[in-house]
Design a protein around this motif. Sequence first.
Motif, PDB file in Angstrom:
ATOM      1  N   PRO A 145       5.760  10.429 -11.783  1.00 24.24           N
ATOM      2  CA  PRO A 145       6.389   9.709 -12.865  1.00 24.24           C
ATOM      3  C   PRO A 145       7.684   9.026 -12.568  1.00 24.24           C
ATOM      4  N   ASN A 146       8.284  10.068 -11.971  1.00 24.19           N
ATOM      5  CA  ASN A 146       9.883   9.196 -12.228  1.00 24.19           C
ATOM      6  C   ASN A 146      10.007   7.948 -11.404  1.00 24.19           C
ATOM      7  N   LEU A 147       9.165   7.991 -10.143  1.00 23.70           N
ATOM      8  CA  LEU A 147       8.656   5.965  -8.813  1.00 23.70           C
ATOM      9  C   LEU A 147       8.416   5.287 -10.521  1.00 23.70           C
ATOM     10  N   SER A 148       6.840   5.779 -10.835  1.00 24.33           N
ATOM     11  CA  SER A 148       5.970   4.901 -11.317  1.00 24.33           C
ATOM     12  C   SER A 148       6.755   4.282 -12.094  1.00 24.33           C
ATOM     13  N   GLN A 149       7.024   4.295 -13.031  1.00 22.63           N
ATOM     14  CA  GLN A 149       8.396   3.196 -13.540  1.00 22.63           C
ATOM     15  C   GLN A 149       9.516   2.703 -12.957  1.00 22.63           C
ATOM     16  N   LEU A 150       9.420   3.035 -12.049  1.00 20.07           N
ATOM     17  CA  LEU A 150      10.460   1.845 -11.215  1.00 20.07           C
ATOM     18  C   LEU A 150       9.878   0.523 -10.624  1.00 20.07           C
ATOM     19  N   THR A 151      10.427  -0.106 -10.274  1.00 21.46           N
ATOM     20  CA  THR A 151      10.065  -1.581  -9.966  1.00 21.46           C
ATOM     21  C   THR A 151       9.908  -1.476  -8.288  1.00 21.46           C
ATOM     22  N   ASP A 152       9.353  -2.405  -7.893  1.00 22.47           N
ATOM     23  CA  ASP A 152       9.117  -1.861  -6.260  1.00 22.47           C
ATOM     24  C   ASP A 152      10.811  -2.750  -5.694  1.00 22.47           C
ATOM     25  N   GLU A 153      11.357  -3.482  -5.724  1.00 18.55           N
ATOM     26  CA  GLU A 153      12.434  -3.248  -5.326  1.00 18.55           C
ATOM     27  C   GLU A 153      13.772  -2.119  -5.678  1.00 18.55           C
ATOM     28  N   GLN A 154      13.521  -1.735  -6.514  1.00 23.18           N
ATOM     29  CA  GLN A 154      13.841  -0.065  -6.781  1.00 23.18           C
ATOM     30  C   GLN A 154      13.207   0.740  -6.083  1.00 23.18           C
ATOM     31  N   ILE A 155      12.362   0.989  -5.806  1.00 24.70           N
ATOM     32  CA  ILE A 155      11.858   2.010  -4.581  1.00 24.70           C
ATOM     33  C   ILE A 155      12.066   1.627  -3.149  1.00 24.70           C
ATOM     34  N   GLN A 156      12.010   0.606  -3.157  1.00 27.88           N
ATOM     35  CA  GLN A 156      12.614  -0.233  -1.660  1.00 27.88           C
ATOM     36  C   GLN A 156      13.660   0.973  -1.469  1.00 27.88           C
ATOM     37  N   ASP A 157      15.045   0.281  -1.858  1.00 32.18           N
ATOM     38  CA  ASP A 157      15.666   1.356  -2.268  1.00 32.18           C
ATOM     39  C   ASP A 157      15.959   1.975  -1.965  1.00 32.18           C
ATOM     40  N   LEU A 158      15.588   2.948  -3.001  1.00 34.26           N
ATOM     41  CA  LEU A 158      15.295   4.485  -2.952  1.00 34.26           C
ATOM     42  C   LEU A 158      14.654   5.815  -1.970  1.00 34.26           C
ATOM     43  N   MET A 159      13.545   4.648  -1.466  1.00 37.28           N
ATOM     44  CA  MET A 159      12.885   5.435  -0.434  1.00 37.28           C
ATOM     45  C   MET A 159      13.501   4.923   1.113  1.00 37.28           C
ATOM     46  N   SER A 160      14.873   4.736   1.139  1.00 36.92           N
ATOM     47  CA  SER A 160      15.069   4.045   2.576  1.00 36.92           C
ATOM     48  C   SER A 160      14.432   2.462   2.760  1.00 36.92           C
ATOM     49  N   ILE A 161      13.626   2.264   2.114  1.00 35.52           N
ATOM     50  CA  ILE A 161      13.241   0.801   2.732  1.00 35.52           C
ATOM     51  C   ILE A 161      13.856   0.008   3.416  1.00 35.52           C
ATOM     52  N   THR A 162      14.819  -0.885   2.516  1.00 32.03           N
ATOM     53  CA  THR A 162      16.079  -1.047   2.115  1.00 32.03           C
ATOM     54  C   THR A 162      17.534  -0.863   2.200  1.00 32.03           C
ATOM     55  N   LEU A 163      18.295  -1.222   3.129  1.00 32.73           N
ATOM     56  CA  LEU A 163      19.781  -0.946   2.459  1.00 32.73           C
ATOM     57  C   LEU A 163      20.245  -2.710   2.734  1.00 32.73           C
ATOM     58  N   GLY A 164      20.551  -2.657   1.000  1.00 32.13           N
ATOM     59  CA  GLY A 164      21.332  -3.657   0.923  1.00 32.13           C
ATOM     60  C   GLY A 164      20.569  -5.394   0.884  1.00 32.13           C
ATOM     61  N   ASP A 212       1.046  -0.811  -0.022  1.00 39.99           N
ATOM     62  CA  ASP A 212       0.034   0.050  -0.360  1.00 39.99           C
ATOM     63  C   ASP A 212       0.660   1.589  -0.290  1.00 39.99           C
ATOM     64  N   TYR A 213       2.186   1.003   0.709  1.00 43.96           N
ATOM     65  CA  TYR A 213       3.283   2.753   0.701  1.00 43.96           C
ATOM     66  C   TYR A 213       2.968   2.875  -0.063  1.00 43.96           C
ATOM     67  N   ILE A 214       4.113   1.862  -0.959  1.00 36.24           N
ATOM     68  CA  ILE A 214       4.819   1.688  -2.426  1.00 36.24           C
ATOM     69  C   ILE A 214       3.913   2.456  -4.080  1.00 36.24           C
ATOM     70  N   HIS A 215       2.331   2.040  -3.453  1.00 36.10           N
ATOM     71  CA  HIS A 215       1.276   2.277  -4.246  1.00 36.10           C
ATOM     72  C   HIS A 215       0.870   3.738  -4.156  1.00 36.10           C
TER      73      HIS A 215
END
Length: 482
Positions: free
Chosen positions: A186-205, A176-179
């Motif tokens: 527009p810039n985020l809507s083209q990215l994969t979930d994994e890319q968004i998770q890394d870009l938005m500090s959900i994951t760290l490595g 829901d958060y990623i949605h």
Amino acid sequence: MTREELQEMVKSVQKLRYESQSLELKAAHMGCPKRLYDTLSSFSNQDGGGTILFGIDESKGYEPVGVYDAQDIQKQINAQCLQMEPVVRPVLTVAELDGKSFVAAEIPALDIAERPCYYRGMGRIKGSYVRVGDSDEPMTEYEIYSYEAFRRKYQDEVRAANRMSLNSLDKNKLADYIHRLRLGKPNLSQLTDEQIQDLMSITLGDKITLCAALLFGLYPQAYYPQLCVIATVVPGLRISDLGAEGERFLDNERIEGDIPQILERSLQFVRRNIKSKTIINEETGKREDKTEYPMTAVREAILNALVHRDYSIHTEGMPIQIQLFADRMEIRSPGGIYGRITVDQLGKVQPDTRNPVLASALETLQITENRYSGIPIMEKELSRFGLPPARLEDKRGTFVVTFYRKARDEVQEKNVEDMRQLELLNFCSEPRSRAEIAKFLGVKTVGYVMQHYVKPMLEAGLLSMTIPEQPQSHKQKYQRNI
């Protein structure tokens, strides 16, 4: 400081017999004190700096003894200032009074980005001091770290959450958060979930961040037990007060979950432990329930604590506390005020943000507006309920918001000073020094505070002295009579 101002300071100290948050006295008639570094450090590390007055002997009833040699003591003071890191640059003033020489060393405050100031001979950890009332206290390791964190812009909320992985998160909440992130971006809507998770500090490595754990964790307290809220109802005015049957708490709950859950459960706790009455709304004519405290203000205070508390390893063992007393509610969060802002500027200027990623995420989740409007909203709601303004305090690494239960029209006293007297009584639930009381009331002159507040309240039996057999003791404190 002019010579005339220094002369007046000497007379004032001799008459009122006090040190304060920004004034330290040294005898110096037998030579320059060998240890000035603790006061040089503490004054440099506090907003507004402070003044060291040489020539007053506190041990002899604040006798003006003068200094041994005005010229030499200035050299000795400067020599000790050069041993500080950063170097302290005092402003020195010399004046004569009744045939004796006095020296004042005004110590300027360092910019927060240069703190802490410490004595090189002891090192940063042991040589850093903070002013507490009229004494110099060693800084805690956390206080030293907090300056480093601001200077280097550490973001502790996005450090790796050890032992946790994406499997530790609620996948529906994360989706829901990623949605929500993709909407209108527009810039985020083209990215994969994994890319968004890394870009938005959900994951760290290959790990998730603490921020992700706090927002979407299935059970964050399994890994961080104290990142929660401890809520209690106290049967009296002090945490040590007992109920009629010896009970310590009338209600006591450990509130856990992710941040949105903690917020809602904390509000439920407050609602069930405060009084509510039914009133007729004058504007709509409808019946409404009016709670003892405005719940909108309570929500803002709890949310601010969750968003702006310190999430570093130094404080991860410290929970937020909600304490309901007979006359007030206190919300305590680990981590003092962050950055350059002071207590009196809160709600008036845009502050530095300790946890920007967390604040932004909660805005996306529509839990907070992230517009720095929390404190103005609190004040507006408290005023609408006829309650005194919230008391905001920065207590050495803990930020405290206090709401007072008693409405203005319930206070017997009629004028502004009487309302301040009520606030002072609450403040003195714990023993307080003259300097602490003066700072609390926002009055620079300790003598004025003693004459207009403390003395009348002592005579009325509202306050008592902790050392009644030595009324003039510099260790004297004042506490509320229950």
